[in-house]
Design a protein around this motif. Structure first.
Motif, PDB file in Angstrom:
ATOM      1  N   VAL A  78      34.869  42.770  40.792  1.00  0.00           N
ATOM      2  CA  VAL A  78      36.089  43.191  41.482  1.00  0.00           C
ATOM      3  C   VAL A  78      37.338  42.616  40.820  1.00  0.00           C
ATOM      4  O   VAL A  78      38.296  43.344  40.521  1.00  0.00           O
ATOM      5  N   GLU A  79      37.362  41.310  40.568  1.00  0.00           N
ATOM      6  CA  GLU A  79      38.547  40.690  39.967  1.00  0.00           C
ATOM      7  C   GLU A  79      38.777  41.197  38.543  1.00  0.00           C
ATOM      8  O   GLU A  79      39.915  41.432  38.128  1.00  0.00           O
ATOM      9  N   ALA A  80      37.695  41.371  37.795  1.00  0.00           N
ATOM     10  CA  ALA A  80      37.819  41.901  36.430  1.00  0.00           C
ATOM     11  C   ALA A  80      38.358  43.328  36.465  1.00  0.00           C
ATOM     12  O   ALA A  80      39.175  43.713  35.625  1.00  0.00           O
ATOM     13  N   ALA A  81      37.906  44.113  37.442  1.00  0.00           N
ATOM     14  CA  ALA A  81      38.376  45.500  37.570  1.00  0.00           C
ATOM     15  C   ALA A  81      39.861  45.535  37.889  1.00  0.00           C
ATOM     16  O   ALA A  81      40.606  46.343  37.322  1.00  0.00           O
ATOM     17  N   ILE A  82      40.320  44.666  38.773  1.00  0.00           N
ATOM     18  CA  ILE A  82      41.742  44.617  39.129  1.00  0.00           C
ATOM     19  C   ILE A  82      42.578  44.217  37.913  1.00  0.00           C
ATOM     20  O   ILE A  82      43.608  44.838  37.625  1.00  0.00           O
TER      21      ILE A  82
END
Length: 176
Positions: A78-82
């Motif tokens: 999730v954080e990498a995607a953001i």
């Protein structure tokens, strides 16, 4: 062959509405197609660096999409995607603003008429209509190919960089 043809959706009767829809719903396509049209009608060769930057942008967009899909499957992404989505959006904004600046510079600095004959799908009367409406160019200054990408050699036709004084292929002095 494409099943969609220019002029088949009522653009002639509502050009402003169609332009707004295109700019809002298909922003990247509108920028890219406008840049390509200006370059095609003025016989400007794209710079290899432009193509590389566009490819990098495309790769970032694909990576962002894949990372977002992985984030749906596994929460650790999730954080990498953001972060990747933010980087891809910033890079796209920079590239699209450069494309718009190139088009603006060419339209302001163009000399003479665009070569509408190269564009087989435009009717011959288009260039006259564009001139009457103030969209046909004109004015002085230097063309985008010289300001952004250098000169084209008159002897061999090779595109050179903006700082090159001599043709990279035939060695002709470009400052004459």
């Amino acid at each position: 062959m494409c099943c969609h043809k220019a002029g088949q959706y009522g653009e002639a009767s509502m050009p402003q509405l169609c332009m707004v829809i295109e700019a809002v719903c298909f922003y990247s396509c509108a920028i890219s197609s406008t840049r390509n049209l200006v370059m095609d009608t003025r016989d400007i060769m794209p710079d290899p660096c432009d193509a590389r930057l566009i490819r990098i942008n495309n790769c970032l967009q694909i990576l962002s999409c894949l990372c977002s899909i992985l984030a749906v499957i596994d929460d650790t992404f999730v954080e990498a995607a953001i972060l990747l989505d933010f980087i891809a959006d910033v890079f796209f904004a920079i590239i699209s603003s450069c494309m718009q600046a190139q088009v603006d510079l060419e339209l302001k600095a163009s000399r003479g008429e665009p070569n509408w004959g190269r564009m087989g799908y435009l009717p011959p009367s288009t260039s006259k209509r564009m001139n009457q409406e103030g969209g046909g160019g004109g004015g002085g200054g230097i063309p985008m190919q010289m300001a952004m990408h250098g000169n084209r050699c008159s002897s061999c036709g090779t595109q050179s960089g903006p700082q090159d004084r001599f043709c990279n292929s035939c060695g002709k002095n470009l400052s004459r």
